[in-house]
Design a protein around this motif. Structure first.
Motif, PDB file in Angstrom:
ATOM      1  N   ASN A 154       0.761  -1.146   0.013  1.00  0.00           N
ATOM      2  CA  ASN A 154       0.128   0.035  -0.022  1.00  0.00           C
ATOM      3  C   ASN A 154       0.913   1.332  -0.013  1.00  0.00           C
ATOM      4  N   ASN A 155       2.141   1.224   0.750  1.00  0.00           N
ATOM      5  CA  ASN A 155       2.861   2.222   0.763  1.00  0.00           C
ATOM      6  C   ASN A 155       3.374   2.507  -0.872  1.00  0.00           C
ATOM      7  N   GLY A 156       3.531   1.650  -1.552  1.00  0.00           N
ATOM      8  CA  GLY A 156       4.142   1.519  -2.834  1.00  0.00           C
ATOM      9  C   GLY A 156       2.910   2.215  -3.825  1.00  0.00           C
ATOM     10  N   PHE A 157       1.695   1.558  -3.831  1.00  0.00           N
ATOM     11  CA  PHE A 157       0.631   2.244  -4.514  1.00  0.00           C
ATOM     12  C   PHE A 157       0.187   3.548  -4.024  1.00  0.00           C
ATOM     13  N   PHE A 158      -0.116   3.741  -3.074  1.00  0.00           N
ATOM     14  CA  PHE A 158      -0.802   4.694  -2.487  1.00  0.00           C
ATOM     15  C   PHE A 158       0.021   6.161  -1.999  1.00  0.00           C
ATOM     16  N   ARG A 159       1.122   5.822  -1.982  1.00  0.00           N
ATOM     17  CA  ARG A 159       2.086   6.884  -1.208  1.00  0.00           C
ATOM     18  C   ARG A 159       3.134   7.280  -2.010  1.00  0.00           C
ATOM     19  N   SER A 160       4.160   6.364  -2.291  1.00  0.00           N
ATOM     20  CA  SER A 160       5.294   6.689  -2.829  1.00  0.00           C
ATOM     21  C   SER A 160       5.038   6.844  -4.546  1.00  0.00           C
ATOM     22  N   GLY A 161       4.299   5.985  -4.807  1.00  0.00           N
ATOM     23  CA  GLY A 161       3.890   5.932  -6.283  1.00  0.00           C
ATOM     24  C   GLY A 161       3.132   7.011  -6.471  1.00  0.00           C
ATOM     25  N   HIS A 162       2.212   7.492  -5.692  1.00  0.00           N
ATOM     26  CA  HIS A 162       1.193   8.526  -5.922  1.00  0.00           C
ATOM     27  C   HIS A 162       2.132   9.871  -6.016  1.00  0.00           C
ATOM     28  N   ASN A 163       2.989  10.052  -5.014  1.00  0.00           N
ATOM     29  CA  ASN A 163       3.750  11.270  -5.143  1.00  0.00           C
ATOM     30  C   ASN A 163       4.768  11.260  -6.116  1.00  0.00           C
ATOM     31  N   ALA A 164       5.176  10.098  -6.750  1.00  0.00           N
ATOM     32  CA  ALA A 164       6.079  10.181  -7.718  1.00  0.00           C
ATOM     33  C   ALA A 164       5.550  10.872  -9.153  1.00  0.00           C
ATOM     34  N   VAL A 165       4.433  10.939  -9.110  1.00  0.00           N
ATOM     35  CA  VAL A 165       3.554  11.337 -10.361  1.00  0.00           C
ATOM     36  C   VAL A 165       2.847  12.702 -10.002  1.00  0.00           C
ATOM     37  N   GLY A 166       3.048  13.223  -8.611  1.00  0.00           N
ATOM     38  CA  GLY A 166       2.682  14.474  -8.510  1.00  0.00           C
ATOM     39  C   GLY A 166       1.330  14.488  -7.647  1.00  0.00           C
ATOM     40  N   LEU A 167       0.844  13.333  -7.403  1.00  0.00           N
ATOM     41  CA  LEU A 167      -0.431  13.053  -6.601  1.00  0.00           C
ATOM     42  C   LEU A 167      -0.379  13.062  -5.052  1.00  0.00           C
ATOM     43  N   PRO A 176      -0.485  19.020  -2.156  1.00  0.00           N
ATOM     44  CA  PRO A 176      -0.644  17.382  -1.862  1.00  0.00           C
ATOM     45  C   PRO A 176      -0.099  17.169  -0.663  1.00  0.00           C
ATOM     46  N   ILE A 177      -0.624  15.898  -0.230  1.00  0.00           N
ATOM     47  CA  ILE A 177      -0.152  15.287   1.039  1.00  0.00           C
ATOM     48  C   ILE A 177       1.038  14.623   0.791  1.00  0.00           C
ATOM     49  N   VAL A 178       2.178  15.081   1.150  1.00  0.00           N
ATOM     50  CA  VAL A 178       3.511  14.101   0.904  1.00  0.00           C
ATOM     51  C   VAL A 178       3.924  13.061   1.915  1.00  0.00           C
ATOM     52  N   TYR A 179       4.504  12.181   1.263  1.00  0.00           N
ATOM     53  CA  TYR A 179       5.076  11.165   1.879  1.00  0.00           C
ATOM     54  C   TYR A 179       6.655  11.128   1.966  1.00  0.00           C
ATOM     55  N   ILE A 180       7.106  10.709   3.207  1.00  0.00           N
ATOM     56  CA  ILE A 180       8.456  10.542   3.232  1.00  0.00           C
ATOM     57  C   ILE A 180       9.019   9.165   3.417  1.00  0.00           C
ATOM     58  N   PRO A 181       9.577   8.594   2.580  1.00  0.00           N
ATOM     59  CA  PRO A 181       9.609   6.941   2.633  1.00  0.00           C
ATOM     60  C   PRO A 181      10.669   6.690   3.640  1.00  0.00           C
ATOM     61  N   GLU A 182      11.560   7.474   3.711  1.00  0.00           N
ATOM     62  CA  GLU A 182      12.665   7.367   4.606  1.00  0.00           C
ATOM     63  C   GLU A 182      12.805   7.516   6.006  1.00  0.00           C
ATOM     64  N   GLN A 192     -13.764  21.313 -11.366  1.00  0.00           N
ATOM     65  CA  GLN A 192     -12.703  22.293 -10.949  1.00  0.00           C
ATOM     66  C   GLN A 192     -11.186  21.975 -11.258  1.00  0.00           C
ATOM     67  N   GLY A 193     -11.161  20.654 -11.719  1.00  0.00           N
ATOM     68  CA  GLY A 193      -9.592  20.370 -11.807  1.00  0.00           C
ATOM     69  C   GLY A 193      -8.982  19.819 -10.624  1.00  0.00           C
ATOM     70  N   ASN A 194      -9.933  19.313  -9.502  1.00  0.00           N
ATOM     71  CA  ASN A 194      -9.044  18.884  -8.540  1.00  0.00           C
ATOM     72  C   ASN A 194      -8.714  17.492  -8.563  1.00  0.00           C
ATOM     73  N   ARG A 195      -7.822  17.270  -9.058  1.00  0.00           N
ATOM     74  CA  ARG A 195      -7.278  16.106  -9.352  1.00  0.00           C
ATOM     75  C   ARG A 195      -6.908  14.978  -8.403  1.00  0.00           C
ATOM     76  N   ASP A 196      -6.477  15.576  -7.448  1.00  0.00           N
ATOM     77  CA  ASP A 196      -6.132  14.859  -5.954  1.00  0.00           C
ATOM     78  C   ASP A 196      -7.425  14.075  -5.568  1.00  0.00           C
ATOM     79  N   TYR A 197      -8.416  14.931  -5.492  1.00  0.00           N
ATOM     80  CA  TYR A 197      -9.747  14.506  -5.019  1.00  0.00           C
ATOM     81  C   TYR A 197     -10.517  13.365  -5.881  1.00  0.00           C
ATOM     82  N   CYS A 198     -10.217  13.838  -7.114  1.00  0.00           N
ATOM     83  CA  CYS A 198     -10.866  12.769  -8.086  1.00  0.00           C
ATOM     84  C   CYS A 198     -10.095  11.436  -7.972  1.00  0.00           C
TER      85      CYS A 198
END
Length: 389
Positions: free
Chosen positions: A184-197, A240-246, A288-294
């Motif tokens: 889940n960390n990969g899917f929904f945290r680091s993966g999302h942040n990597a593409v700016g979400l 964005p909500i940011v994730y600190i993987p380290e 509204q273009g709120n891509r994070d919420y969508c």
């Protein structure tokens, strides 16, 4: 297959292919670095933090967790630890005070983490802190936790999520729980942040700007408080909500099958509840273009991972028997699903012991499917997970 069966086959295949494709995309993205945090920027201000430990009957673990947190290398005058003590023994409360923590004894009926956090904010003067840190009673972390959080918070983010990871995995169930969290960390945290979400919140190891948290906490109504907080943050466009993987927050994983069943039932109910509440907002967020919420609403539409896994493999086997030719696309989808689940798993967890633990997956998948029929009230009822056993 006749025309009707071919049509049914594609009607079932396409939605599952979209679900698998969504996960595979973010699994691959998780292997790339996020650029949301400016690592070259220096922190110009040391912020004040309120660290909350909601604790319901956590006498076995809370003292050790608070003692661990109080070893921060951050200036002691710039953070306070507040334990919301719910149904804990007087001796535990006294021990916490001796360590240097503040203890707020709960006075509300019907225990819940949301009520504990709301009580903490009611008793804390507005504006005294810059941000609120939410930890679980069994969490440990590293001495530089607040120093690193301060560096990232100084860049203007409203919400931050640290890397929740396993403290120990003494049983096969605990190991699978640990692997599930890393996936889940990969899917929904680091993966999302990597593409700016925005990254998903995890329930602990969370940091939210004090003014926002104070406004949000009074609106929390369910046992899925992390999802409610996500929805409130993203609906307002405060990502964005940011994730600190380290930056690790060590969490006690569920050790027993019965406990993981109850936990997952509550999580599924929380996801469906969050989706039900947020879905009417989707058209407006899209305009509204709120891509994070969508994206968050789409994410909550996904079936539970084990249920999806069972569905894809089960249908693949059935279609193979009925029509080997039609099954080719299903076998490709099954391989894509396996790849999506493997890519985010840290190398240190890929062991022979994990292969043995995976033998428990079919039973857990059946339990998850069964939980889909027992969700009524699970999102409202507080389910306590025992620690330290």
């Amino acid at each position: 297959m006749n025309t009707a069966l071919i049509l049914i086959d594609w009607i079932v295949f396409l939605p599952l292919a979209l679900c698998v494709g969504y996960l595979l995309f973010f699994a691959v993205a998780s292997r790339f670095r996020s650029h949301l945090i400016d690592e070259g920027r220096e922190s110009y201000k040391q912020h004040r933090f309120l660290v909350l430990f909601p604790a319901y009957k956590e006498d076995r673990v809370i003292t050790e967790s608070v003692g661990n947190f109080l070893q921060q290398d951050y200036p002691g005058e710039l953070y306070d630890v507040l334990v919301i003590s719910d149904h804990m023994q007087p001796e535990t409360n006294d021990a916490l005070r001796r360590l240097g923590a503040n203890v707020l004894e709960a006075t509300y009926p019907d225990s819940s983490k949301a009520k504990a956090m709301a009580l903490a904010m009611q008793e804390t003067p507005a504006g005294e802190y810059d941000a609120v840190v939410i930890m679980d009673a069994d969490n440990n972390t590293v001495p530089h936790f607040l120093t690193r959080i301060n560096e990232v918070f100084s860049q203007g983010f409203t919400a931050i999520q640290a890397h929740r990871t396993s403290k120990r995995a003494a049983t096969d169930i605990a190991l699978l729980d640990a692997v599930s969290e890393e996936i889940n960390n990969g899917f929904f945290r680091s993966g999302h942040n990597a593409v700016g979400l925005s990254a998903a919140l995890s329930g602990s190891g969370m940091v939210i700007a004090e003014a926002n948290f104070r406004r949000y906490v009074s609106q929390l109504k369910t046992a899925g408080e992390d999802k409610e907080l996500e929805a409130l943050i993203l609906k307002e466009g405060c990502g964005p909500i940011v994730y600190i993987p380290e930056l690790p927050v060590y969490d006690e994983k569920t050790q027993r099958q019965e406990a993981i069943s109850n936990q997952r039932r509550r999580w599924i109910a929380a996801q469906f509840g969050a989706l039900r509440a947020a879905l009417p907002d989707f058209p407006k967020a899209l305009v509204q273009g709120n891509r994070d919420y969508c994206d968050k609403i789409l994410q909550w539409m996904l079936p539970p991972r084990l249920v999806q896994l069972a569905a894809v493999f089960g249908i693949t086997v059935v279609v193979t028997v009925v029509s080997p030719v039609a099954s080719v696309k299903w076998w490709i989808l099954s391989l894509a699903q396996v790849a999506a689940m493997i890519v985010p798993v840290p190398r240190e967890l890929m062991t022979g012991r994990l292969l043995k633990a995976l033998m428990r997956v079919p039973v857990l998948a059946l339990i998850m499917i069964g939980n889909l029929f027992k969700l009524k009230g699970a999102n409202k009822k507080f389910i306590h997970t025992q620690h330290g056993e």
